[in-house]
Design a protein around this motif. Sequence first.
Motif, mmCIF file in Angstrom:
data_model
loop_
_atom_site.group_PDB
_atom_site.id
_atom_site.type_symbol
_atom_site.label_atom_id
_atom_site.label_comp_id
_atom_site.label_asym_id
_atom_site.label_seq_id
_atom_site.Cartn_x
_atom_site.Cartn_y
_atom_site.Cartn_z
ATOM 1 N N GLU A 52 -0.963 -22.645 -16.977
ATOM 2 C CA GLU A 52 -2.285 -22.041 -17.059
ATOM 3 C C GLU A 52 -2.223 -20.576 -16.608
ATOM 4 O OE1 GLU A 52 -5.110 -25.959 -16.275
ATOM 5 O OE2 GLU A 52 -5.166 -24.255 -14.905
ATOM 6 N N ARG A 53 -3.207 -19.833 -17.061
ATOM 7 C CA ARG A 53 -3.298 -18.439 -16.631
ATOM 8 C C ARG A 53 -3.596 -18.396 -15.135
ATOM 9 N NH1 ARG A 53 -6.403 -14.292 -20.487
ATOM 10 N NH2 ARG A 53 -4.995 -15.414 -21.865
ATOM 11 N N GLU A 54 -2.884 -17.542 -14.423
ATOM 12 C CA GLU A 54 -3.057 -17.469 -12.977
ATOM 13 C C GLU A 54 -3.281 -16.044 -12.509
ATOM 14 O OE1 GLU A 54 0.369 -18.792 -10.813
ATOM 15 O OE2 GLU A 54 1.699 -17.301 -11.702
ATOM 16 N N PHE A 55 -4.021 -15.942 -11.446
ATOM 17 C CA PHE A 55 -4.329 -14.653 -10.827
ATOM 18 C C PHE A 55 -3.087 -14.068 -10.181
ATOM 19 C CE2 PHE A 55 -6.861 -11.507 -8.784
ATOM 20 C CZ PHE A 55 -6.447 -11.413 -7.464
ATOM 21 N N VAL A 56 -2.904 -12.767 -10.348
ATOM 22 C CA VAL A 56 -1.781 -12.059 -9.726
ATOM 23 C C VAL A 56 -2.294 -11.092 -8.656
ATOM 24 C CG1 VAL A 56 0.141 -10.476 -10.090
ATOM 25 C CG2 VAL A 56 -0.369 -12.234 -11.804
ATOM 26 N N ALA A 57 -3.189 -10.199 -9.052
ATOM 27 C CA ALA A 57 -3.718 -9.200 -8.121
ATOM 28 C C ALA A 57 -5.015 -8.640 -8.674
ATOM 29 C CB ALA A 57 -2.709 -8.070 -7.905
ATOM 30 N N THR A 104 -8.182 -4.836 -2.103
ATOM 31 C CA THR A 104 -7.290 -5.572 -2.982
ATOM 32 C C THR A 104 -7.190 -7.034 -2.589
ATOM 33 O OG1 THR A 104 -5.394 -4.942 -1.613
ATOM 34 C CG2 THR A 104 -5.903 -3.533 -3.502
ATOM 35 N N ASN A 105 -6.629 -7.799 -3.499
ATOM 36 C CA ASN A 105 -6.386 -9.221 -3.277
ATOM 37 C C ASN A 105 -5.130 -9.577 -4.060
ATOM 38 O OD1 ASN A 105 -6.684 -11.903 -2.560
ATOM 39 N ND2 ASN A 105 -8.238 -12.354 -4.090
ATOM 40 N N TYR A 106 -4.272 -10.407 -3.471
ATOM 41 C CA TYR A 106 -3.024 -10.779 -4.118
ATOM 42 C C TYR A 106 -2.803 -12.290 -4.066
ATOM 43 C CZ TYR A 106 -1.733 -5.837 -3.803
ATOM 44 O OH TYR A 106 -1.694 -4.467 -3.924
ATOM 45 N N ALA A 107 -2.137 -12.779 -5.077
ATOM 46 C CA ALA A 107 -1.667 -14.155 -5.017
ATOM 47 C C ALA A 107 -0.548 -14.224 -3.988
ATOM 48 C CB ALA A 107 -1.149 -14.591 -6.389
ATOM 49 N N ALA A 108 -0.444 -15.349 -3.315
ATOM 50 C CA ALA A 108 0.569 -15.507 -2.273
ATOM 51 C C ALA A 108 1.978 -15.310 -2.834
ATOM 52 C CB ALA A 108 0.437 -16.884 -1.631
ATOM 53 N N SER A 109 2.168 -15.682 -4.080
ATOM 54 C CA SER A 109 3.509 -15.624 -4.674
ATOM 55 C C SER A 109 4.010 -14.200 -4.908
ATOM 56 C CB SER A 109 3.516 -16.395 -6.004
ATOM 57 O OG SER A 109 2.574 -15.844 -6.902
ATOM 58 N N VAL A 110 3.097 -13.227 -4.938
ATOM 59 C CA VAL A 110 3.517 -11.845 -5.214
ATOM 60 C C VAL A 110 3.237 -10.903 -4.043
ATOM 61 C CG1 VAL A 110 3.069 -12.225 -7.661
ATOM 62 C CG2 VAL A 110 1.346 -11.046 -6.262
ATOM 63 N N LYS A 111 2.539 -11.381 -3.040
ATOM 64 C CA LYS A 111 2.184 -10.526 -1.912
ATOM 65 C C LYS A 111 3.436 -9.981 -1.243
ATOM 66 C CE LYS A 111 -1.447 -10.397 1.562
ATOM 67 N NZ LYS A 111 -2.497 -11.171 2.238
ATOM 68 N N GLY A 112 3.440 -8.677 -1.016
ATOM 69 C CA GLY A 112 4.598 -8.037 -0.417
ATOM 70 C C GLY A 112 5.602 -7.515 -1.438
ATOM 71 N N ARG A 113 5.459 -7.932 -2.692
ATOM 72 C CA ARG A 113 6.358 -7.470 -3.750
ATOM 73 C C ARG A 113 5.623 -6.647 -4.804
ATOM 74 N NH1 ARG A 113 8.570 -11.014 -7.052
ATOM 75 N NH2 ARG A 113 6.969 -12.632 -6.797
ATOM 76 N N PHE A 114 4.411 -7.039 -5.122
ATOM 77 C CA PHE A 114 3.621 -6.346 -6.137
ATOM 78 C C PHE A 114 2.519 -5.525 -5.460
ATOM 79 C CE2 PHE A 114 4.299 -9.610 -9.809
ATOM 80 C CZ PHE A 114 5.680 -9.477 -9.635
ATOM 81 N N THR A 115 2.173 -4.412 -6.088
ATOM 82 C CA THR A 115 1.091 -3.568 -5.575
ATOM 83 C C THR A 115 0.181 -3.167 -6.720
ATOM 84 O OG1 THR A 115 2.530 -2.673 -3.845
ATOM 85 C CG2 THR A 115 0.508 -1.463 -4.341
#
Length: 126
Positions: free
Chosen positions: A44-49, A58-69
């Motif tokens: 399914e489509r999932e939120f990234v940031a 801002t808001n980030y998915a846990a899976s990308v936090k600290g890697r994506f901006t």
Amino acid sequence: QVQLVESGGGLVQAGGSLRLSCAASGRTFSRNVMGWFRQAPGREREFVAGIRRNIGSTNYAASVKGRFTISRDNAKNTVYLQMNNPKLEDTAVYYCAAGFAFGEVVPGSPSAYNDWGQGTQVTVSS
């Protein structure tokens, strides 16, 4: 209505970096939140940031936090997603989205977003 055009996708090595861009046009003043979502095959489509255009929260998915901006340039009506240290599991089609939300929280639900781009493929290789 707002038109969104993504760019910057492609092939990237794991541990490398890639920057996605999303250019917005049309009634951009009617949208105060911008987001990036992704969809991998069979998932399914999932939120990234996401980001609020005015205050920049801002808001980030846990899976990308600290890697994506996620960032924005309001003068250019453009939102960016800087992807650092991508992993194989980040491979997906990435979509830009625009919406309007009350309050200060950046929504992570697709239902909060009204306009969507066509998507750009990101493939992470080992």
